[in-house]
Design a protein around this motif. Sequence first.
Motif, mmCIF file in Angstrom:
data_model
loop_
_atom_site.group_PDB
_atom_site.id
_atom_site.type_symbol
_atom_site.label_atom_id
_atom_site.label_comp_id
_atom_site.label_asym_id
_atom_site.label_seq_id
_atom_site.Cartn_x
_atom_site.Cartn_y
_atom_site.Cartn_z
ATOM 1 N N GLY A 88 33.661 20.827 2.426
ATOM 2 C CA GLY A 88 34.344 21.875 2.675
ATOM 3 C C GLY A 88 34.677 22.410 1.093
ATOM 4 N N GLY A 89 35.631 23.529 1.003
ATOM 5 C CA GLY A 89 36.068 23.979 -0.286
ATOM 6 C C GLY A 89 35.016 24.703 -0.897
ATOM 7 N N GLN A 90 34.241 25.495 -0.144
ATOM 8 C CA GLN A 90 33.136 26.302 -0.422
ATOM 9 C C GLN A 90 33.945 27.705 -0.703
ATOM 10 N N CYS A 91 32.978 28.565 -1.546
ATOM 11 C CA CYS A 91 33.289 30.141 -1.681
ATOM 12 C C CYS A 91 34.566 30.098 -2.498
ATOM 13 N N GLY A 92 35.164 29.550 -3.212
ATOM 14 C CA GLY A 92 36.328 29.799 -3.847
ATOM 15 C C GLY A 92 37.449 29.240 -3.326
ATOM 16 N N ALA A 93 37.486 28.863 -2.077
ATOM 17 C CA ALA A 93 38.504 28.551 -1.086
ATOM 18 C C ALA A 93 38.630 26.897 -0.678
ATOM 19 N N SER A 94 39.798 26.362 -0.997
ATOM 20 C CA SER A 94 40.078 24.867 -0.515
ATOM 21 C C SER A 94 41.322 24.773 -0.160
ATOM 22 N N LEU A 95 41.454 23.495 0.674
ATOM 23 C CA LEU A 95 42.829 23.348 1.505
ATOM 24 C C LEU A 95 43.645 22.694 0.430
ATOM 25 N N ALA A 96 43.122 22.173 -0.951
ATOM 26 C CA ALA A 96 43.895 21.650 -1.868
ATOM 27 C C ALA A 96 43.463 21.878 -3.312
ATOM 28 N N PRO A 97 44.250 22.064 -4.400
ATOM 29 C CA PRO A 97 45.453 21.763 -4.471
ATOM 30 C C PRO A 97 46.140 22.863 -4.168
ATOM 31 N N LEU A 98 47.601 22.890 -3.600
ATOM 32 C CA LEU A 98 48.415 24.028 -3.440
ATOM 33 C C LEU A 98 49.512 24.167 -4.072
ATOM 34 N N ILE A 99 49.855 24.769 -5.381
ATOM 35 C CA ILE A 99 50.773 24.838 -6.223
ATOM 36 C C ILE A 99 52.062 25.101 -5.435
ATOM 37 N N TYR A 100 51.858 25.952 -4.674
ATOM 38 C CA TYR A 100 53.052 26.591 -4.232
ATOM 39 C C TYR A 100 53.272 26.439 -2.726
ATOM 40 N N SER A 113 49.019 31.211 8.990
ATOM 41 C CA SER A 113 50.369 30.861 9.589
ATOM 42 C C SER A 113 50.488 29.896 10.545
ATOM 43 N N LYS A 114 49.034 29.328 11.362
ATOM 44 C CA LYS A 114 48.948 28.563 12.348
ATOM 45 C C LYS A 114 49.055 26.841 11.823
ATOM 46 N N ARG A 115 48.928 26.644 10.357
ATOM 47 C CA ARG A 115 49.106 25.349 9.903
ATOM 48 C C ARG A 115 50.289 25.230 8.807
ATOM 49 N N ASN A 116 51.146 24.040 9.063
ATOM 50 C CA ASN A 116 52.007 23.947 8.239
ATOM 51 C C ASN A 116 51.693 22.958 7.282
ATOM 52 N N VAL A 117 51.896 23.195 5.927
ATOM 53 C CA VAL A 117 51.244 22.535 4.762
ATOM 54 C C VAL A 117 52.625 21.473 4.301
ATOM 55 N N ASN A 118 52.088 20.294 4.135
ATOM 56 C CA ASN A 118 52.985 19.142 3.731
ATOM 57 C C ASN A 118 52.281 18.413 2.554
ATOM 58 N N TRP A 119 51.463 19.155 1.637
ATOM 59 C CA TRP A 119 50.970 18.705 0.370
ATOM 60 C C TRP A 119 50.656 19.724 -0.601
ATOM 61 N N ALA A 120 50.617 19.242 -1.677
ATOM 62 C CA ALA A 120 50.357 19.958 -3.098
ATOM 63 C C ALA A 120 48.875 19.599 -3.856
ATOM 64 N N THR A 121 49.097 18.342 -4.254
ATOM 65 C CA THR A 121 47.998 17.816 -5.026
ATOM 66 C C THR A 121 46.897 17.277 -3.857
ATOM 67 N N PHE A 122 45.653 17.088 -4.666
ATOM 68 C CA PHE A 122 44.734 16.570 -3.857
ATOM 69 C C PHE A 122 45.128 14.947 -3.355
ATOM 70 N N ASP A 123 45.759 14.216 -4.255
ATOM 71 C CA ASP A 123 46.239 12.898 -3.854
ATOM 72 C C ASP A 123 47.020 13.047 -2.458
ATOM 73 N N GLU A 124 48.148 14.226 -2.399
ATOM 74 C CA GLU A 124 48.952 14.208 -1.377
ATOM 75 C C GLU A 124 47.931 14.685 -0.203
ATOM 76 N N PHE A 125 47.248 15.522 -0.312
ATOM 77 C CA PHE A 125 46.258 16.060 0.723
ATOM 78 C C PHE A 125 45.501 15.076 1.233
ATOM 79 N N TYR A 126 44.749 14.120 0.481
ATOM 80 C CA TYR A 126 44.114 13.103 1.121
ATOM 81 C C TYR A 126 44.808 11.903 1.933
ATOM 82 N N ALA A 127 46.297 11.822 1.289
ATOM 83 C CA ALA A 127 47.168 10.896 1.931
ATOM 84 C C ALA A 127 47.650 11.685 3.445
ATOM 85 N N VAL A 128 47.379 12.890 3.727
ATOM 86 C CA VAL A 128 47.721 13.352 4.950
ATOM 87 C C VAL A 128 46.598 13.163 5.681
ATOM 88 N N LEU A 129 45.450 13.423 5.398
ATOM 89 C CA LEU A 129 44.042 13.431 6.114
ATOM 90 C C LEU A 129 43.940 12.089 6.391
#
Length: 494
Positions: A88-100, A113-129
Amino acid sequence: MTLLIKNGQIIDGLGKPASKNDVLVKNEKIAAIGNFPRYKADETIDASGSYIFPGFIDINTDSDHYLTLFSHPQQEDFLIQGVTTIVGGQCGASLAPLIYGSLDSLKQWTDVSKRNVNWATFDEFYAVLKQKKFGVNFATLVGHTTIRQDIAGETFRNINLSELKILKSVLARSLKEGAFGFSTGLGYNYAHQTDYLELVELAKITADNGALYTTHLRNEKEGILFSVNETVNLAKKTGVKTLISHFRPLKGFEKDYEECLELINKNATETDIHFDISPTDVSIVAVCALLPNWLKVKSNDEKTMLLNLKNREIHEKVLKELPKIKSEETFIVSAPYHEYLAGKTLKSFNQNRRLTSGEGLLKLIEITEGRAVLFCKNINIKNVIKALSHEKAIIASNNSSPSKSLIPDDYPFLKFLKLTEEKKIMAIEKAVHKITGLPAAKLGLKDRGFVKEGNFADLVVFKSGEIRDVILNGKIGVKDGRFQNVLSGKILKR
């Protein structure tokens, strides 16, 4: 647990001819390859008359963009056609990193709006997954638009040196935390005007980290030759491994496409550049991609573009330049705020509102705020079949699971293998290399994509043009062609 796959013809993903051997799997990995007639495993698959392939790697997918990675973690549309790893993460859009903590860069594809976000960095994103279970392995790139919008805002503007420094720092950190590369969506409204020098700086960071750069071209129509030339020059200047995303011969621009293939050939020795392509004559397109490029240049964001379309003079000019598509063969895949339209043809949409084809298209853009996604029959299949055998072609779906294609049996990887056999466009070992070893090498995956002792046991048993069994990390995910609902996928880090 032990699993023995016996009596099969192994095609190892390296492009070498088949060899008859057994494959012994212990726990998650391939323990041995050879002849084990007396070995008693916990489970045995008799692959007589079958091929044994590495699990297929789909290097361009959209399950993250549509958020079905979360809503439908089984991802069985991939697994039942032999795909064990999606990117994933193609065409300029990815699930992380999310600064805000915002998923706004995905608004082009889905209701964020269907998805709550509880990560910012890739490390945090991987921990969630890692707390979740998936039916396939998942890897991702860093999206240019995702991080750029957080830094510079949703209205496009050139960034200053301090902002570029932050952008480079966020990219470098994400790559070090496990992202497989960096992607741009230059064909979309927001990133279309991105300065070439900005791309150079970011490609250098990507190259320095040995990661992959992928790009949705600035222009896939009348400006395709310029766009490919820009991409080739970027690869030559920075040395970055490059992949042109969903590189397809759109109808009306076949001659330009052929020239682009020749350009890639001419620079093959100086660049590490490939393109991905799907064996189909249809494409999934964001409705705004059908608008002329001059409107993207004139509009720095979606709101401005929608306002510009209300200007009568601009409206009339756009109408004249819209591509001629067959409305009866064009389906609405998704229509935010108007979900009831999904699955309807553009012709039906137009007739219900008594609109012409062009006016209907602009009306759909208006009511969905430019976020509708269409399924268009706009690709020249003869050119596709020719391009599949190109040395620099990697097969990919540009799809999600559940499938957004509206065609239940539209499985690109299975279709590619059938085309290989029926049209004899290449040897089976070369075809398998394009969906296993080649994408693995492009991504830098060293323990997948090949049938090799010590590698993870991602394997496919293929017989008589059908996927019979799929093994994912040593567990049977598809048995006799049926999905087993075994979620043994892993989150992959570079």
